[in-house]
Each structure stands twice: as C-alpha cells, then as structure tokens.
Design a protein around this motif. Sequence first.
Motif, PDB file in Angstrom:
ATOM      1  N   PRO A 167      -1.038 -33.578 -27.554  1.00  0.00           N
ATOM      2  CA  PRO A 167       0.058 -34.448 -27.107  1.00  0.00           C
ATOM      3  C   PRO A 167       1.363 -34.066 -27.804  1.00  0.00           C
ATOM      4  O   PRO A 167       1.432 -33.997 -29.029  1.00  0.00           O
ATOM      5  CB  PRO A 167      -0.413 -35.846 -27.516  1.00  0.00           C
ATOM      6  N   HIS A 168       2.377 -33.776 -27.008  1.00  0.00           N
ATOM      7  CA  HIS A 168       3.676 -33.347 -27.536  1.00  0.00           C
ATOM      8  C   HIS A 168       4.695 -34.427 -27.217  1.00  0.00           C
ATOM      9  O   HIS A 168       5.044 -34.639 -26.064  1.00  0.00           O
ATOM     10  CB  HIS A 168       4.094 -32.014 -26.911  1.00  0.00           C
ATOM     11  N   PHE A 169       5.152 -35.096 -28.235  1.00  0.00           N
ATOM     12  CA  PHE A 169       6.063 -36.222 -28.037  1.00  0.00           C
ATOM     13  C   PHE A 169       7.506 -35.791 -28.247  1.00  0.00           C
ATOM     14  O   PHE A 169       7.818 -34.975 -29.113  1.00  0.00           O
ATOM     15  CB  PHE A 169       5.712 -37.366 -28.993  1.00  0.00           C
ATOM     16  N   GLU A 170       8.363 -36.357 -27.434  1.00  0.00           N
ATOM     17  CA  GLU A 170       9.788 -36.102 -27.539  1.00  0.00           C
ATOM     18  C   GLU A 170      10.547 -37.430 -27.605  1.00  0.00           C
ATOM     19  O   GLU A 170      10.101 -38.421 -27.037  1.00  0.00           O
ATOM     20  CB  GLU A 170      10.284 -35.296 -26.328  1.00  0.00           C
ATOM     21  N   ARG A 171      11.661 -37.397 -28.282  1.00  0.00           N
ATOM     22  CA  ARG A 171      12.511 -38.583 -28.314  1.00  0.00           C
ATOM     23  C   ARG A 171      13.280 -38.686 -27.007  1.00  0.00           C
ATOM     24  O   ARG A 171      13.692 -37.689 -26.417  1.00  0.00           O
ATOM     25  CB  ARG A 171      13.487 -38.514 -29.493  1.00  0.00           C
ATOM     26  N   VAL A 172      13.467 -39.946 -26.552  1.00  0.00           N
ATOM     27  CA  VAL A 172      14.223 -40.182 -25.328  1.00  0.00           C
ATOM     28  C   VAL A 172      15.672 -40.428 -25.719  1.00  0.00           C
ATOM     29  O   VAL A 172      16.008 -41.481 -26.264  1.00  0.00           O
ATOM     30  CB  VAL A 172      13.650 -41.386 -24.556  1.00  0.00           C
ATOM     31  N   LEU A 173      16.532 -39.423 -25.457  1.00  0.00           N
ATOM     32  CA  LEU A 173      17.937 -39.501 -25.862  1.00  0.00           C
ATOM     33  C   LEU A 173      18.834 -39.352 -24.639  1.00  0.00           C
ATOM     34  O   LEU A 173      18.486 -38.667 -23.677  1.00  0.00           O
ATOM     35  CB  LEU A 173      18.268 -38.400 -26.867  1.00  0.00           C
ATOM     36  N   SER A 174      19.976 -39.996 -24.697  1.00  0.00           N
ATOM     37  CA  SER A 174      20.983 -39.819 -23.653  1.00  0.00           C
ATOM     38  C   SER A 174      22.344 -39.717 -24.330  1.00  0.00           C
ATOM     39  O   SER A 174      22.582 -40.311 -25.388  1.00  0.00           O
ATOM     40  CB  SER A 174      20.973 -40.989 -22.664  1.00  0.00           C
ATOM     41  N   ALA A 175      23.221 -38.926 -23.702  1.00  0.00           N
ATOM     42  CA  ALA A 175      24.559 -38.697 -24.269  1.00  0.00           C
ATOM     43  C   ALA A 175      25.615 -39.084 -23.240  1.00  0.00           C
ATOM     44  O   ALA A 175      25.487 -38.754 -22.050  1.00  0.00           O
ATOM     45  CB  ALA A 175      24.714 -37.244 -24.680  1.00  0.00           C
ATOM     46  N   ARG A 176      26.644 -39.754 -23.694  1.00  0.00           N
ATOM     47  CA  ARG A 176      27.753 -40.135 -22.812  1.00  0.00           C
ATOM     48  C   ARG A 176      29.063 -39.923 -23.568  1.00  0.00           C
ATOM     49  O   ARG A 176      29.213 -40.380 -24.705  1.00  0.00           O
ATOM     50  CB  ARG A 176      27.612 -41.579 -22.370  1.00  0.00           C
ATOM     51  N   HIS A 177      29.978 -39.229 -22.893  1.00  0.00           N
ATOM     52  CA  HIS A 177      31.276 -38.935 -23.518  1.00  0.00           C
ATOM     53  C   HIS A 177      32.182 -40.156 -23.405  1.00  0.00           C
ATOM     54  O   HIS A 177      32.153 -40.884 -22.415  1.00  0.00           O
ATOM     55  CB  HIS A 177      31.916 -37.734 -22.820  1.00  0.00           C
ATOM     56  N   SER A 178      32.999 -40.375 -24.430  1.00  0.00           N
ATOM     57  CA  SER A 178      33.963 -41.468 -24.387  1.00  0.00           C
ATOM     58  C   SER A 178      35.060 -41.150 -23.376  1.00  0.00           C
ATOM     59  O   SER A 178      35.207 -40.020 -22.898  1.00  0.00           O
ATOM     60  CB  SER A 178      34.573 -41.698 -25.777  1.00  0.00           C
ATOM     61  N   THR A 179      35.861 -42.156 -23.020  1.00  0.00           N
ATOM     62  CA  THR A 179      36.901 -41.966 -22.000  1.00  0.00           C
ATOM     63  C   THR A 179      38.073 -41.129 -22.493  1.00  0.00           C
ATOM     64  O   THR A 179      38.834 -40.577 -21.689  1.00  0.00           O
ATOM     65  CB  THR A 179      37.405 -43.332 -21.521  1.00  0.00           C
ATOM     66  N   ALA A 180      38.252 -41.020 -23.787  1.00  0.00           N
ATOM     67  CA  ALA A 180      39.365 -40.219 -24.318  1.00  0.00           C
ATOM     68  C   ALA A 180      39.084 -38.733 -24.100  1.00  0.00           C
ATOM     69  O   ALA A 180      37.957 -38.258 -24.228  1.00  0.00           O
ATOM     70  CB  ALA A 180      39.556 -40.507 -25.801  1.00  0.00           C
ATOM     71  N   THR A 182      39.847 -36.312 -25.924  1.00  0.00           N
ATOM     72  CA  THR A 182      39.425 -35.671 -27.173  1.00  0.00           C
ATOM     73  C   THR A 182      38.351 -36.482 -27.878  1.00  0.00           C
ATOM     74  O   THR A 182      38.147 -36.330 -29.082  1.00  0.00           O
ATOM     75  CB  THR A 182      40.641 -35.496 -28.107  1.00  0.00           C
ATOM     76  N   GLY A 183      37.693 -37.364 -27.105  1.00  0.00           N
ATOM     77  CA  GLY A 183      36.704 -38.259 -27.705  1.00  0.00           C
ATOM     78  C   GLY A 183      35.400 -37.563 -28.046  1.00  0.00           C
ATOM     79  O   GLY A 183      35.238 -36.354 -27.866  1.00  0.00           O
ATOM     80  N   GLN A 184      34.477 -38.347 -28.529  1.00  0.00           N
ATOM     81  CA  GLN A 184      33.192 -37.844 -28.974  1.00  0.00           C
ATOM     82  C   GLN A 184      32.087 -38.261 -27.997  1.00  0.00           C
ATOM     83  O   GLN A 184      32.243 -39.183 -27.197  1.00  0.00           O
ATOM     84  CB  GLN A 184      32.873 -38.390 -30.375  1.00  0.00           C
ATOM     85  N   PHE A 185      30.952 -37.583 -28.109  1.00  0.00           N
ATOM     86  CA  PHE A 185      29.768 -37.992 -27.366  1.00  0.00           C
ATOM     87  C   PHE A 185      29.046 -39.108 -28.123  1.00  0.00           C
ATOM     88  O   PHE A 185      28.901 -39.043 -29.349  1.00  0.00           O
ATOM     89  CB  PHE A 185      28.811 -36.808 -27.175  1.00  0.00           C
ATOM     90  N   HIS A 186      28.607 -40.120 -27.391  1.00  0.00           N
ATOM     91  CA  HIS A 186      27.822 -41.192 -27.980  1.00  0.00           C
ATOM     92  C   HIS A 186      26.348 -40.951 -27.623  1.00  0.00           C
ATOM     93  O   HIS A 186      25.995 -40.852 -26.443  1.00  0.00           O
ATOM     94  CB  HIS A 186      28.277 -42.552 -27.450  1.00  0.00           C
ATOM     95  N   ILE A 187      25.536 -40.839 -28.631  1.00  0.00           N
ATOM     96  CA  ILE A 187      24.113 -40.546 -28.446  1.00  0.00           C
ATOM     97  C   ILE A 187      23.325 -41.838 -28.626  1.00  0.00           C
ATOM     98  O   ILE A 187      23.470 -42.537 -29.635  1.00  0.00           O
ATOM     99  CB  ILE A 187      23.604 -39.497 -29.446  1.00  0.00           C
ATOM    100  N   THR A 188      22.507 -42.171 -27.636  1.00  0.00           N
ATOM    101  CA  THR A 188      21.639 -43.349 -27.736  1.00  0.00           C
ATOM    102  C   THR A 188      20.194 -42.919 -27.543  1.00  0.00           C
ATOM    103  O   THR A 188      19.897 -41.959 -26.825  1.00  0.00           O
ATOM    104  CB  THR A 188      22.007 -44.410 -26.681  1.00  0.00           C
ATOM    105  N   GLY A 189      19.307 -43.637 -28.172  1.00  0.00           N
ATOM    106  CA  GLY A 189      17.879 -43.317 -28.079  1.00  0.00           C
ATOM    107  C   GLY A 189      17.084 -44.482 -27.534  1.00  0.00           C
ATOM    108  O   GLY A 189      17.407 -45.644 -27.794  1.00  0.00           O
ATOM    109  N   GLY A 190      16.064 -44.165 -26.763  1.00  0.00           N
ATOM    110  CA  GLY A 190      15.176 -45.183 -26.217  1.00  0.00           C
ATOM    111  C   GLY A 190      13.809 -45.121 -26.860  1.00  0.00           C
ATOM    112  O   GLY A 190      13.542 -44.285 -27.741  1.00  0.00           O
ATOM    113  N   GLY A 191      12.945 -46.011 -26.429  1.00  0.00           N
ATOM    114  CA  GLY A 191      11.589 -46.027 -26.952  1.00  0.00           C
ATOM    115  C   GLY A 191      10.803 -44.815 -26.493  1.00  0.00           C
ATOM    116  O   GLY A 191      11.174 -44.130 -25.535  1.00  0.00           O
ATOM    117  N   PRO A 192       9.713 -44.503 -27.162  1.00  0.00           N
ATOM    118  CA  PRO A 192       8.910 -43.339 -26.776  1.00  0.00           C
ATOM    119  C   PRO A 192       8.307 -43.523 -25.387  1.00  0.00           C
ATOM    120  O   PRO A 192       7.826 -44.600 -25.045  1.00  0.00           O
ATOM    121  CB  PRO A 192       7.830 -43.274 -27.859  1.00  0.00           C
TER     122      PRO A 192
END
Length: 276
Positions: A167-180, A182-192
Amino acid sequence: MVDGPAIDFSGSGQLSVAAERVVEPEMTLYILDPTLIQAPTSLTAVLSDGHPNTQVVFRIDGTVVYQTNTDGDGQLQPTSIPVPESVGAAGSHTLSATQVGSKTSSATFTLAKGPQLMPRVIGVDAEPVSIPGSNQASVQKWVLQDLMPGGIGSYILPVNPSTMSQPHFERVLSARHSTATTGQFHITGGGPAPVEWSFEGYCPTQEMHDKLLQFRDLNRRFYLIDHRKRAWKVTFISVDLRARLRQMGMNGVYTDWGHDYTVEALVYDQNPAVLP
C-alpha cells in the motif's frame, strides 16, 4: 335542518302538534393538499359543522396526531396537521376528525414515498483481535476478520498469498494562487484517501473459495491481518478465482477446488494497528 310540525289525526277527533325535531348537519372535513411526497410532513385541513368551542381529535389511520378546538361557529380555518414518520408509509391514508357527541368525519390523502430514515450514529470501530491458531509453525497466517455483531467472524487463510503490492499512501494536497499577480500559492491538505491494494495466491479448498467470496460481498469494512500482524481496514473490490485442473489436495485426496486467485482491495488507513 328543522322538520315541520307533525299533525296527529288520532281517534279522539282532536288535533295534536308534535314537538319540532332539530337534525344537526354532518361534520365536514376537507384536505386542501391530499397528495404529499414523504413523511415527516404536514397537511392542511378545513373543518365545518362541528360543535362550537369543542375539542377535535385528529387521527391518521387510527393514530392520534393532533388535537385542537373549533371556533364559536363550530369550524376550523385551514389548519396544519402533522404527518409523522410512524404513520407515513407510502400509499393512501385516512385522516379522521372526532368530537364528543359522535361528531365524526374523514378524508383521504396519499404519500408518494415512504419516510426518510434518519441518519444512524455509528460508533467507533472495534479493535482487531489476535486469533489463536493463526501462528503456525513459525508462520503468521493471514486472517480476514469481521467483528460486527452477527457478522462473519474471523477466518484464517490456510495458505498465505504468494505476492502482494505494498500500500502506497499519498497526501491529498491542493494548491491555489492568490489573486495578487505577485502573490503566493496557498497549499491545503485533506484527509488520507483510500488506496488500491492487490494480492494473489493459491486457494486449496472449497472453504477458502467460499470465504473469499463471502468477504467480497460484505457491504462494510473489515480487517485483514497480514503476515506481519498488521491489521488493515479494507474492503474487497473484486475476487478473481481461476480454477485449476483436478489435483491432489493438501490432505492427499484429489480435489476440484484448487484455484489461483487475485484480490483487488481498498485500504482505508495509513497506520494499521499492529497486534502483539
């Protein structure tokens, strides 16, 4: 309604007038919305020609669901009557209204669907348990374990699988860029998330053949305890059994129940419990 006076032509030759008799009208019950979708819900009813300022008892198929009083004219303006789950089976139902003095009336309505069952709170999973006899000749046998009361119970595989994927487990991640710009990416994680897992091997007996299919047909999770005593929470997606030709079984008797098998499963936890 009032009857006219009754004249008695008796043999006495004299006329006599009987007392006037008042006939009360029948109470009338009318349902404004007789076709409903599903209980619990309510219907709207109108009542007339009842006793004034008198209690009315409403029943659905004989079960009391509501009580109220008529107004000074013996009426009820449009009134909401509850239709609880307990009397809310799909089909036709009878709403009756009753007052003291034998005043009654009824009307019918229908429900298109049966009641919506309320969500049932499910407790935490039972902990896996060690099965005596699963450790044989220094080999830890695989165990399928369903601990639900009245369930299948535990079954020790007579032969461990020959191969298995890890069994190979991976983290559930998503990235969304801010509206600016020159903004940064916001990384969020979900449950396995559940991951796919497969293993295959040899099935020597009818009992093992039937147990693999029985656990495949379960509509809930169960434990699979492997050769390292790791108790994985799994469900079987598929069990592929491929029959071999007639052969000599493990007890020295010829059998037609030898099969090669492949199991595709889903694993739900990244950190399985390890039994002592």
